[in-house]
Design a protein around this motif. Structure first.
Motif, mmCIF file in Angstrom:
data_model
loop_
_atom_site.group_PDB
_atom_site.id
_atom_site.type_symbol
_atom_site.label_atom_id
_atom_site.label_comp_id
_atom_site.label_asym_id
_atom_site.label_seq_id
_atom_site.Cartn_x
_atom_site.Cartn_y
_atom_site.Cartn_z
ATOM 1 N N ASN A 161 0.424 -1.357 -0.027
ATOM 2 C CA ASN A 161 -0.078 0.159 -0.242
ATOM 3 C C ASN A 161 0.983 1.352 -0.208
ATOM 4 O OD1 ASN A 161 -2.986 1.033 0.371
ATOM 5 N ND2 ASN A 161 -1.972 1.648 2.130
ATOM 6 N N PHE A 164 1.431 3.085 -2.747
ATOM 7 C CA PHE A 164 0.723 3.823 -3.584
ATOM 8 C C PHE A 164 0.524 5.031 -2.618
ATOM 9 C CE2 PHE A 164 -1.100 -0.050 -5.193
ATOM 10 C CZ PHE A 164 -1.608 0.292 -6.552
ATOM 11 N N GLU A 190 1.123 5.632 -19.669
ATOM 12 C CA GLU A 190 -0.022 6.032 -18.711
ATOM 13 C C GLU A 190 0.093 7.421 -17.192
ATOM 14 O OE1 GLU A 190 -2.588 4.030 -18.924
ATOM 15 O OE2 GLU A 190 -2.572 1.521 -19.373
ATOM 16 N N SER A 201 -7.444 8.353 -9.432
ATOM 17 C CA SER A 201 -7.832 7.139 -8.864
ATOM 18 C C SER A 201 -6.413 6.357 -8.041
ATOM 19 C CB SER A 201 -9.520 6.305 -9.120
ATOM 20 O OG SER A 201 -9.064 6.010 -10.426
ATOM 21 N N ARG A 202 -7.093 5.026 -7.480
ATOM 22 C CA ARG A 202 -6.301 3.936 -6.935
ATOM 23 C C ARG A 202 -6.314 2.927 -8.308
ATOM 24 N NH1 ARG A 202 -4.288 2.657 -2.127
ATOM 25 N NH2 ARG A 202 -3.443 0.111 -2.459
ATOM 26 N N GLU A 203 -6.893 3.040 -9.005
ATOM 27 C CA GLU A 203 -6.590 2.524 -10.162
ATOM 28 C C GLU A 203 -6.224 3.213 -11.649
ATOM 29 O OE1 GLU A 203 -8.066 0.839 -14.222
ATOM 30 O OE2 GLU A 203 -8.419 2.679 -13.836
ATOM 31 N N GLU A 204 -6.527 4.223 -11.403
ATOM 32 C CA GLU A 204 -5.488 5.559 -11.830
ATOM 33 C C GLU A 204 -3.873 5.020 -11.702
ATOM 34 O OE1 GLU A 204 -8.115 8.337 -13.777
ATOM 35 O OE2 GLU A 204 -7.437 8.583 -11.939
ATOM 36 N N ALA A 206 -2.566 2.688 -10.381
ATOM 37 C CA ALA A 206 -2.241 1.499 -10.209
ATOM 38 C C ALA A 206 -2.063 0.903 -11.971
ATOM 39 C CB ALA A 206 -3.274 0.470 -10.472
ATOM 40 N N ARG A 207 -2.305 1.532 -12.664
ATOM 41 C CA ARG A 207 -2.188 1.948 -14.081
ATOM 42 C C ARG A 207 -0.103 2.209 -14.566
ATOM 43 N NH1 ARG A 207 -7.398 4.518 -16.217
ATOM 44 N NH2 ARG A 207 -5.694 5.175 -17.409
#
Ligand code: BGC
Length: 361
Positions: A161, A164, A190, A201-204, A206-207
């Motif tokens: 974590n 991030f 990315e 976002s967390r997903e962005e 992560a990319r």
């Protein structure tokens, strides 16, 4: 009557003894790996604090393996551990171990890295990881005037974590400099696609992390840096700004950049103030690191454990969401170290002895 009093005082005394000396094990500590100096240092800091803590404890290492981590937690619970301090190898995978500790009525303290998706995390002692990333962004920005500077991004393991939080902190400072053209990212399509977005976002995240992760591995960091420089044209070299996620990976990446004859100069970040990186900073081979005083973290974790052993709870200054609950936490501030303050902040402060370094002026 007298014998009842004797019996009662024996019960009270033995209740105290189980806090003071431990009936079975009092506190079990599980650290992620012996393969990185960072965690060996935490072990030493724990041992120093535990010497005077007055309860029994044991420290085990998981060697980057969540199954071993869980087996370690189980072994400590079997020995009677009342408090488990875990620095998880993989934040989500560690939920199972935390849940198991809760079922055994042990308190769970997440150490440095947050255990995710579990309601069984009682407390979190940590550094301010968003500040660590912000320190990288601030340092790199302070070295860049004008436009169009080459920026290479690298990140920690996506299973941690903290990777991030570090990224979020760095992005917060660097993104406006991407948007205004001060920096151009050379190694992440990315990141380039998202450069107009202040909050990811967390997903962005992560990319982006997926493209630039080092997995906290020196070898992965080295091969990724080599691949990035092989793919880069001359214009993307020259002067390079490198956001490296910790000292071990920073040294691996710095060695690659230093070997490329088209890279004339580079600035590179780090964290942990590892001895080898302090020497790199003195020698001008790494630009900065972030000092996270492990003495403070280990003593905060032990103080929290003592509070639990005495039936109380440690004070919280903040909470961190872990996907299930908001975990009460105590974050500790961090300090940027460059050549300019290395002597005062590292050896002058007693963090390491000056005799461990060469050419420290
Ligand atoms: C820690 C860093 C460490 C990294 C790799 C992170 O969770 O906060 O200090 O360098 O893991 O072990």
């Amino acid at each position: 009557m007298k014998s009842v009093r004797v019996l009662l005082s024996t019960i009270i005394l033995s209740a105290f003894a189980s806090i003071a000396q431990g009936a079975g094990l009092d506190v079990g500590i599980v650290l992620p790996t012996k393969d990185e100096p960072r965690w060996i240092q935490d072990q030493a800091r724990f041992q120093a604090v535990l010497k005077t803590a007055g309860f029994s404890s044991e420290i085990l290492f998981s060697q980057g393996d969540s199954a071993k981590e869980r087996a370690n937690v189980e072994a400590l619970l079997t020995k009677g551990a009342k408090v488990i301090i875990i620095c998880p190898h993989d934040g989500a995978a560690a939920a199972a171990a935390a849940n198991e500790a809760r079922r055994s009525k042990a308190k769970v303290i997440s150490y440095d890295r947050l255990i995710l998706n579990s309601a069984a995390v009682d407390y979190y002692v940590t550094f301010d990881s968003v500040q660590v990333g912000a320190a990288w962004g601030t340092y790199l920005s302070s070295q860049a005037t004008g436009k169009g500077h080459n920026l290479y991004l690298y990140a920690g393991a996506a299973s941690d974590n903290n990777a991030f939080l570090f990224f979020e902190g760095a992005w917060g400072v660097l993104q406006p400099k991407l948007a205004d053209g001060t920096f151009v990212v050379c190694n992440s399509s990315e990141a380039n696609g998202l450069k107009g977005k202040a909050k990811l976002s967390r997903e962005e995240m992560a990319r982006i992390i997926g493209q630039v992760t080092t997995n906290w591995s020196f070898n992965d960091a080295k091969s990724k840096a080599e691949a990035n420089l092989t793919a880069a044209n001359k214009a993307m070299k020259g002067i390079a700004y490198v956001c490296a996620p910790n000292d071990g990976t920073a040294r691996a990446i710095a060695d690659v950049f230093a070997m490329d004859k088209d890279v004339k100069k580079f600035f590179i970040t780090g964290q942990d103030a590892e001895k080898a990186s302090i020497q790199y900073i003195i020698d001008g081979r790494q630009s900065m690191t972030v000092l996270k005083d492990t003495r403070v973290l280990a003593s905060d974790a032990v103080a929290a454990a003592v509070a639990y052993l005495k039936g109380g709870a440690p004070a919280k200054a903040k909470t961190y969401p872990n996907g299930k609950i908001d975990v009460p936490a105590k974050p500790t501030a961090v300090i940027t170290i460059t050549k300019a303050n290395v002597k005062a902040a590292i050896t002058g402060s007693g963090y390491y002895p000056a005799s461990d370094f060469k050419n420290l002026k």
